[in-house]
Design a protein around this motif. Structure first.
Motif, short mmCIF file in Angstrom:
data_model
loop_
_atom_site.label_atom_id
_atom_site.label_comp_id
_atom_site.label_asym_id
_atom_site.label_seq_id
_atom_site.Cartn_x
_atom_site.Cartn_y
_atom_site.Cartn_z
N VAL A 35 37.06 42.76 23.19
CA VAL A 35 35.99 42.03 23.87
C VAL A 35 36.54 41.33 25.10
N ARG A 36 37.68 40.66 24.94
CA ARG A 36 38.28 39.95 26.08
C ARG A 36 38.72 40.94 27.15
N LEU A 37 39.29 42.08 26.74
CA LEU A 37 39.74 43.07 27.71
C LEU A 37 38.55 43.64 28.47
N ALA A 38 37.49 44.05 27.76
CA ALA A 38 36.32 44.64 28.40
C ALA A 38 35.62 43.65 29.32
N GLY A 39 35.66 42.37 28.96
CA GLY A 39 35.00 41.35 29.76
C GLY A 39 35.89 40.67 30.76
N ALA A 40 37.15 41.14 30.90
CA ALA A 40 38.13 40.54 31.81
C ALA A 40 38.39 39.07 31.48
N LEU A 41 38.20 38.71 30.21
CA LEU A 41 38.45 37.35 29.77
C LEU A 41 39.91 37.12 29.40
N ASP A 42 40.68 38.20 29.34
CA ASP A 42 42.08 38.10 28.92
C ASP A 42 43.04 37.93 30.08
N VAL A 43 42.52 37.89 31.31
CA VAL A 43 43.39 37.81 32.49
C VAL A 43 44.09 36.45 32.50
N THR A 44 45.41 36.48 32.59
CA THR A 44 46.21 35.26 32.66
C THR A 44 47.22 35.42 33.79
N TYR A 45 47.24 34.46 34.69
CA TYR A 45 48.20 34.52 35.80
C TYR A 45 49.54 33.96 35.35
N PRO A 46 50.64 34.51 35.84
CA PRO A 46 51.96 33.99 35.46
C PRO A 46 52.11 32.54 35.88
N THR A 80 48.20 27.45 30.70
CA THR A 80 48.48 27.65 32.12
C THR A 80 48.19 29.10 32.53
N GLY A 81 47.45 29.25 33.62
CA GLY A 81 47.10 30.56 34.13
C GLY A 81 45.81 31.12 33.56
N ARG A 82 45.26 30.47 32.55
CA ARG A 82 44.03 30.94 31.93
C ARG A 82 42.81 30.26 32.56
N ARG A 83 41.65 30.83 32.34
CA ARG A 83 40.40 30.23 32.82
C ARG A 83 39.52 29.94 31.61
N PRO A 84 39.37 28.66 31.26
CA PRO A 84 38.47 28.33 30.15
C PRO A 84 37.03 28.68 30.52
N GLY A 86 39.01 27.74 38.85
CA GLY A 86 38.84 27.50 37.42
C GLY A 86 40.06 27.80 36.58
N ARG A 87 41.14 28.26 37.20
CA ARG A 87 42.37 28.56 36.45
C ARG A 87 43.15 27.27 36.17
N VAL A 88 43.74 27.21 34.98
CA VAL A 88 44.54 26.04 34.60
C VAL A 88 45.89 26.10 35.32
N ALA A 89 46.16 25.09 36.14
CA ALA A 89 47.43 25.01 36.86
C ALA A 89 48.45 24.16 36.12
N TRP A 90 47.98 23.29 35.26
CA TRP A 90 48.87 22.41 34.48
C TRP A 90 48.08 21.89 33.28
N ALA A 91 48.76 21.69 32.17
CA ALA A 91 48.13 21.11 30.99
C ALA A 91 49.18 20.37 30.18
N THR A 92 48.74 19.43 29.37
CA THR A 92 49.64 18.68 28.49
C THR A 92 48.96 18.46 27.16
N ASP A 93 49.79 18.30 26.11
CA ASP A 93 49.28 18.07 24.76
C ASP A 93 49.37 16.61 24.33
#
Length: 507
Positions: free
Chosen positions: A370-381, A394-398, A465-472
């Motif tokens: 589903v993610r592949l077909a919908g291009a939801l799996d794209v993650t930038y390095p 990081t690199g993902r788009r929520p 909309g891509r995550v450039a930084w995140a913390t827990d």
């Protein structure tokens, strides 16, 4: 120099890029050789990636009146269930591509883009200061235009790509496809959907209250004359050959051919000129992947070009367009080839399809496809990060995650609508967010309640909309480095030293 960015082509890529640039206040002109917008286009749906990206800029609000949501996805025409994804994402949306283009053009014009129809770029020369274009107008007369940057969004036969002498490598596979729009008839209702037969595929999709889009496709075959316009009799013949049914397919509103071509540009950037959308990649149209790759190209490039025009781009920012999007285009080419390999020849591939259908019953396999077909799996390095390993987000788009902020309920899409970066503090005020004041006007700060949909206490979102930084935790280490990497040096950190930390607003 009045025209900071010129765009060749008023298709989805060019119009989306114009919207992004005008959102950022960049003077933009779009040249398109057609005298008026297209009334016909092959696409009949947009996938979750496009739905989410159009939602970020407010275009989906108008587009929803033109189509309908459908909660199903496909991989090689095998049914998937997006409702089983563990995360909240958009669903596919059925809408003719020409309506998507119409809404994008309306939005771009409203934002102030200069869209010139009947004009085509015939030559270009670039130097360190900008690009000089030769443009032919509706009367054939030629004149020159000067711009800071040029985006070639002029499709698979891109003139801009040819002028740059960029390679467009790939393959043309044998394929016999016809596409048509017809009046809705009860005879076609049993054939609604994408159906795979031994001899090929037959698809019937609503394109309006009274019209249906019909496609025939035969892998491994070629039409007698690929250049000839198809006829209603030819459409009926191919439909009968594939389905075994003699369907009344007379009086189509329009007829055309479609093909199985897979190609990828060697480079997406040459100096001040960029290739976007089908000028950079073409592949078999499955699951809206072509349009999603095209639209996200434009969204990725838009904010980076705007930063360069405004003199705020950090070193190497424009190079990240090729670095991030070229691998995505290459993967789209590979995954669509993989899907067509699972569709032909049916008498030999059927056992493999049966096994794959069985595997799709497992939730993790279903979710992956589903993610592949919908291009939801794209993650930038993540690239080089200060302070160790990058956060998994990081690199993902929520998706359009709902948040409770000091201004009430707001989704991530609404926060991104102005086209700026966004720091989202989900820590309950524990994050210090030290030194963010220097990016006022480039990055907004929003305080929100912790969310079960976001596995982090703080995020920095790029304008795309891509995550450039995140913390827990409550540590904002690495945030400043991410701000400098994507948004340049702070203007004057001392200027807003008196602001209370963690407040919501512009920073």
């Amino acid at each position: 120099m009045n025209t900071q960015v010129a765009i060749a082509g008023a298709g989805p890529a060019g119009l989306m890029l114009a919207c992004e640039l005008r959102t950022a206040g960049v003077p933009t002109v779009v040249f398109d050789p057609l005298p008026e917008p297209r009334r016909t286009a092959p696409g009949v749906a947009i996938n979750p990636t496009v739905v989410e990206l159009l939602g970020q800029r407010g275009v989906m609000e108008a587009l929803r009146a033109d189509g309908m949501e459908f909660r199903q996805a496909f991989f090689a025409h095998l049914a998937l269930d997006p409702g089983k994804l563990p995360e909240e994402r958009a669903y596919n949306f059925a809408v003719p591509q020409q309506q998507v283009e119409r809404r994008l053009e309306e939005h771009a014009a409203k934002l102030g883009a200069d869209i010139r129809r009947g004009y085509r770029i015939t030559d270009l020369e670039q130097d360190e200061e900008g690009v000089t274009l030769t443009v032919a107008g509706p009367d054939g007369a030629r004149h020159t235009e000067r711009c800071g940057y040029l985006a070639g969004c002029d499709g698979a036969g891109s003139t801009v790509r040819e002028l740059l002498d960029v390679g467009f490598t790939g393959q043309d596979s044998p394929f016999y496809g016809i596409i048509a729009d017809l009046d809705m008839t009860e005879e076609l209702f049993p054939h609604l959907g994408a159906r795979q037969y031994d001899e090929g595929l037959f698809t019937v999709t609503p394109t309006g209250p009274t019209t249906l889009r019909v496609l025939t496709g035969e892998l491994g075959r070629t039409p007698p004359d690929p250049e000839a316009e198809p006829s209603p009799a030819e459409l009926r013949e191919r439909a009968r050959h594939i389905t075994g049914a003699d369907l009344a397919l007379e009086s189509p509103h329009w007829l055309g051919r479609w093909f199985h071509v897979t190609r990828l540009a060697d480079r997406y950037r040459v100096g001040r000129v960029f290739l976007v959308g089908e000028a950079a990649h073409v592949h078999f149209p499955l699951g809206g992947q072509a349009l999603s790759t095209t639209v996200e190209d434009a969204v990725n490039l838009g904010w980076k070009l705007a930063a360069a025009v405004h003199g705020r781009a950090p070193e190497g920012l424009l190079d990240t367009y090729h670095a991030e999007r070229h691998p995505v285009g290459a993967r789209a080419c590979r995954t669509t080839l993989a899907q067509t390999a699972l569709m032909h020849p049916m008498d030999r591939i059927a056992p493999v399809r049966e096994l794959l259908a069985e595997l799709i019953g497992y939730d993790d396999v279903n979710a992956h496809l589903v993610r592949l077909a919908g291009a939801l799996d794209v993650t930038y390095p993540a690239g080089s990060e200060e302070g160790g390993t990058a956060h998994p987000l990081t690199g993902r788009r929520p998706g359009d995650v709902p948040l409770e902020t000091s201004e009430g309920a707001r989704g991530l899409a609404e926060l991104l609508r102005p086209g700026r970066g966004v720091v989202v503090d989900l820590s309950g005020g524990l994050l210090g967010l030290r030194g963010t004041e220097g990016w006022r006007g480039r990055v907004d700060v929003v305080m929100a309640e912790p969310s079960a949909h976001i596995a982090a206490t703080g995020l920095l979102l790029r304008p795309d909309g891509r995550v450039a930084w995140a913390t827990d935790d409550s540590d904002d280490e690495g945030l400043r480095a991410a701000l400098e990497r994507w948004f340049g040096q702070p203007a004057d950190p001392a200027r807003d030293a008196g602001r209370s930390k963690g407040g919501e607003g512009r920073v």
